[in-house]
Structure formats: C-alpha cells, structure tokens
Design an enzyme around this catalytic site. Structure first.
Site, PDB file in Angstrom:
ATOM      1  N   PRO A  95       0.848  -1.202   0.000  1.00 58.79           N
ATOM      2  CA  PRO A  95       0.000   0.000   0.000  1.00 58.79           C
ATOM      3  C   PRO A  95       0.884   1.252   0.000  1.00 58.79           C
ATOM      4  O   PRO A  95       1.912   1.269   0.671  1.00 58.79           O
ATOM      5  CB  PRO A  95      -0.790  -0.101   1.306  1.00 58.79           C
ATOM      6  CG  PRO A  95      -0.305  -1.312   2.029  1.00 58.79           C
ATOM      7  CD  PRO A  95       0.752  -1.989   1.227  1.00 58.79           C
ATOM      8  N   GLY A  97       1.724   5.327   0.724  1.00 55.65           N
ATOM      9  CA  GLY A  97       1.360   6.350   1.699  1.00 55.65           C
ATOM     10  C   GLY A  97       1.046   5.788   3.068  1.00 55.65           C
ATOM     11  O   GLY A  97       0.369   6.414   3.880  1.00 55.65           O
ATOM     12  N   ALA A  98       1.526   4.576   3.373  1.00 57.38           N
ATOM     13  CA  ALA A  98       1.227   3.946   4.663  1.00 57.38           C
ATOM     14  C   ALA A  98       2.467   3.842   5.547  1.00 57.38           C
ATOM     15  O   ALA A  98       2.443   3.208   6.588  1.00 57.38           O
ATOM     16  CB  ALA A  98       0.629   2.560   4.430  1.00 57.38           C
ATOM     17  N   GLY A  99       3.584   4.437   5.100  1.00 49.74           N
ATOM     18  CA  GLY A  99       4.825   4.353   5.881  1.00 49.74           C
ATOM     19  C   GLY A  99       5.521   3.013   5.725  1.00 49.74           C
ATOM     20  O   GLY A  99       6.376   2.653   6.535  1.00 49.74           O
ATOM     21  N   GLY A 101       7.288   2.151   3.024  1.00 51.35           N
ATOM     22  CA  GLY A 101       8.431   2.246   2.108  1.00 51.35           C
ATOM     23  C   GLY A 101       8.084   1.882   0.680  1.00 51.35           C
ATOM     24  O   GLY A 101       8.910   1.315  -0.040  1.00 51.35           O
ATOM     25  N   SER A 103       7.705   3.818  -1.926  1.00 47.83           N
ATOM     26  CA  SER A 103       8.523   4.519  -2.936  1.00 47.83           C
ATOM     27  C   SER A 103       9.920   3.912  -3.015  1.00 47.83           C
ATOM     28  O   SER A 103      10.515   3.817  -4.092  1.00 47.83           O
ATOM     29  CB  SER A 103       8.594   6.017  -2.632  1.00 47.83           C
ATOM     30  OG  SER A 103       9.212   6.259  -1.383  1.00 47.83           O
ATOM     31  N   ASP A 149      14.814   2.858   4.481  1.00 47.28           N
ATOM     32  CA  ASP A 149      13.777   2.270   3.623  1.00 47.28           C
ATOM     33  C   ASP A 149      14.393   1.557   2.419  1.00 47.28           C
ATOM     34  O   ASP A 149      14.106   0.395   2.158  1.00 47.28           O
ATOM     35  CB  ASP A 149      12.802   3.348   3.115  1.00 47.28           C
ATOM     36  CG  ASP A 149      11.808   3.767   4.178  1.00 47.28           C
ATOM     37  OD1 ASP A 149      12.070   3.507   5.364  1.00 47.28           O
ATOM     38  OD2 ASP A 149      10.784   4.374   3.811  1.00 47.28           O
TER      39      ASP A 149
END
Ligand code: PMV
Length: 322
Positions: A95, A97-99, A101, A103, A149
């Site tokens: 998912p 935008g869930a923190g 990593g 990206s 990340d």
C-alpha cells in the site's frame, strides 16, 4: 528479457523515534513486494504500474515518479552504462502512503532491473549502484532520507540502524507479522518534532523513555538471535512489542485508533502489538501464529483497518515463492 527487479516493503519493528536520539532500532523487510513482471524493448524507458490503473511513468512526464525514474536512469548510466530503452511493467502489493516504504521498493525494483540491463553479464547484482540510484529516487519524495527504507528494501532481512553508524544486516530468522493501516499516516517530521519538544521540556522524564525503547530493541535482537533449529520465543517478543507501544504512547505518538487496534489485536490472540514508524496514524503491527492470524485480521478489519495483511517480516528474496 528476464524480469528480475524486486523491492520489499519495510516496517520498523523496534526503536522508532528513539533512533532519532541515537538509540538502536530494527527495521525488517516484509513479504510484500513491488516487482518487475515484464520487460520489453521500447522507444524510450518507461515504467507501467499494473495495480495503479496501468499508470505510465516516463522520465520527462513532469511528475515526481517521472523525476525519480530520471534520477535512477542517470545514476545507472553514470555508474555503469546507459541501459537500452525498455518498458518495465511492475506489480505491487505494497500500500502506498502507509509508511511501508512503497517509494523505496519501487525505486529498488526499477534500479535492479536497469542495472541488469546495463551490465547483463555482471556476476553480482551491483548493490552499491542500486542503493545509490534508489537514494537519488527517494530524495524526490523524502528530501533527505535516512536510507533505512531503500537499504531494507534492497537487502531484505532485518537490519539494525543507529545514528552515525553503518546499517548492520543481522542474520535473524523471519517472523510472522500482521501489518494493518489503521488510519492515514501523519507527517514524520511533525511527529519527530513533537518528541523533540517533549524531550526539551522534560528531559529527566523523557530521556529514560527513549533509553527504554533502545533497550527494547536490544532485548528483541537477543530474543531473535536463537540458533536454528530453535525458534524465537514469540510470546516474549510480543510482550516487548506491547511495552514499546506503551512507551511510544507516553511520547505522544500514538492515537486512539492505534491504541484501539493494538488492543483489538491482543484481544484476538496476538502475542503483542504496537504502532510502527512515525505514528500519529498510519500502521500498527501484531505478532501472531498462523492459527491466530485469521481471527486477528478479522478483528482489525472490523474496526476499519484497511488494508490488514498477514506476511513475514525479515524475509529475503530467496524466502519468497516467486
Ligand atoms: O514512518 P517511517 O517509516 O518514516 O519511520 C520514521 C521513524 C522515525 O524514527 C520516527 C524517524 C527516523 O528518521 O528514524
């Protein structure tokens, strides 16, 4: 052309926030990945992301993803040689935008593939170039990333990180983990600043909390460091997670929803549960057995956590059935 790029999602198991103040922390690669599923010759290098409505990303499309792709291409071209132009198709179960990593995993998958195309006869996968390319990509999204990340995403496994020391890969077994997004994530910088303010206002009370989080990291590392065939003591590890959640709540980075989700996971049989990452929203993690997982997932979905996923933490590529 053989598809082989793959980046893992990551979670912080122990030590978030304390890491900012010099304490050790553990990050783990998840079985959730972004991976290259197809590579074909094209007129210009581009990336197609299947689950995002076949989104097409090109280096000159003016989007942040396009800029990130341009950086990855530049680093690979400078450090190896320009790869042939290709269309890289990606699939992902991370998912965004869930923190977790997402990206970084994107960048690692693309960088691995482009390195393999730029130097098809390499005997090893050019890890330093992949990390440098992913770092350049991460700077588009995160300004000055810590490197946790994309290093975890590329290397897999469990890594220990501590300020001003090199990231240390640990030889530890994967553990079963539920990862659930409880609510939208908050801005990491804002959460870090909140803890900083608290520390400044009440150093004698807050410093021991940070020290305690560092001690929990070390205790968790000890519990995980059992020589096979012995398995880690998951109930004991879960108890450390519960303590860590309480300390993070004392630092003001939990929320009513994160507290409720951690509580619900424990009630449904988890060995332990805590928020993960910056807090203020975002994800929680719960440690459990295979038998307990469906009940815990059901409980978390029942209080609105989406997605709630059961995976492994600390996996390496060769652990995944691809
Ligand atoms: O939410 P994430 O995965 O970006 O984690 C942030 C971790 C912090 O310790 C809060 C910040 C940091 O830079 O270590």
């Amino acid at each position: 052309m053989r598809p082989l790029g793959l980046g893992h999602a990551k979670v912080i198991l122990f030590g978030e926030h304390a890491a900012v103040h010099g304490e050790p922390a553990l990050a783990a690669a998840l079985g959730l990945t972004t991976r290259v599923v197809h590579v074909a010759h094209a007129d210009q290098t581009r990336v197609v992301i299947l689950p995002w409505d076949h989104l097409r990303v090109s280096p000159d499309d003016g989007t942040p993803l396009g800029q990130a792709l341009a950086h990855i291409l530049r680093v690979v071209s400078e450090r190896l040689q320009p790869p042939p132009p290709v269309e890289i198709t990606l699939d992902t179960d991370i998912p965004s935008g869930a923190g977790l990593g997402s990206s970084a995993a994107w960048a690692v998958a693309v960088a691995q593939q482009l390195c393999a195309l730029a130097d098809p006869h390499a005997s090893s996968p050019h890890a330093p170039v992949i990390l440098a390319a992913a770092d350049a990509s991460e700077r588009v999204f995160h300004g000055n990333p810590s490197g946790v990340d994309h290093t975890t995403s590329a290397m897999g496994g469990i890594l220990r990180f501590q300020k001003n020391r090199p990231l240390q890969p640990l030889d530890l077994p994967p553990i079963p983990l539920i990862v659930a997004q409880v609510e939208p994530g908050a801005d990491t910088g804002r959460m870090v600043a909140g803890v900083q303010r608290l520390l400044h206002a009440h150093p004698a009370a807050v410093q021991p909390l940070l020290t305690s989080l560092g001690a929990l990291t070390l205790a968790a590392q000890d519990l995980l460091s059992v020589p096979p065939p012995a398995a880690p003591d998951l109930p004991a590890l879960g108890a450390l997670m519960d303590i860590a959640h309480g300390v993070l709540a004392a630092l003001g980075v939990s929320t009513p929803k994160l507290d409720a989700a951690s509580h619900a996971a424990r009630q449904a049989g988890a060995f332990g549960a805590k928020l993960t990452g910056a807090g203020g929203g975002g994800c929680m993690i719960a440690l459990c057995s295979d038998e307990q997982a469906p009940r815990i997932l059901h409980a978390l979905q029942g209080i609105g956590a989406r997605p709630a996923l059961y995976t492994l933490a600390g996996v390496r590529r060769h652990d995944l059935a691809l």
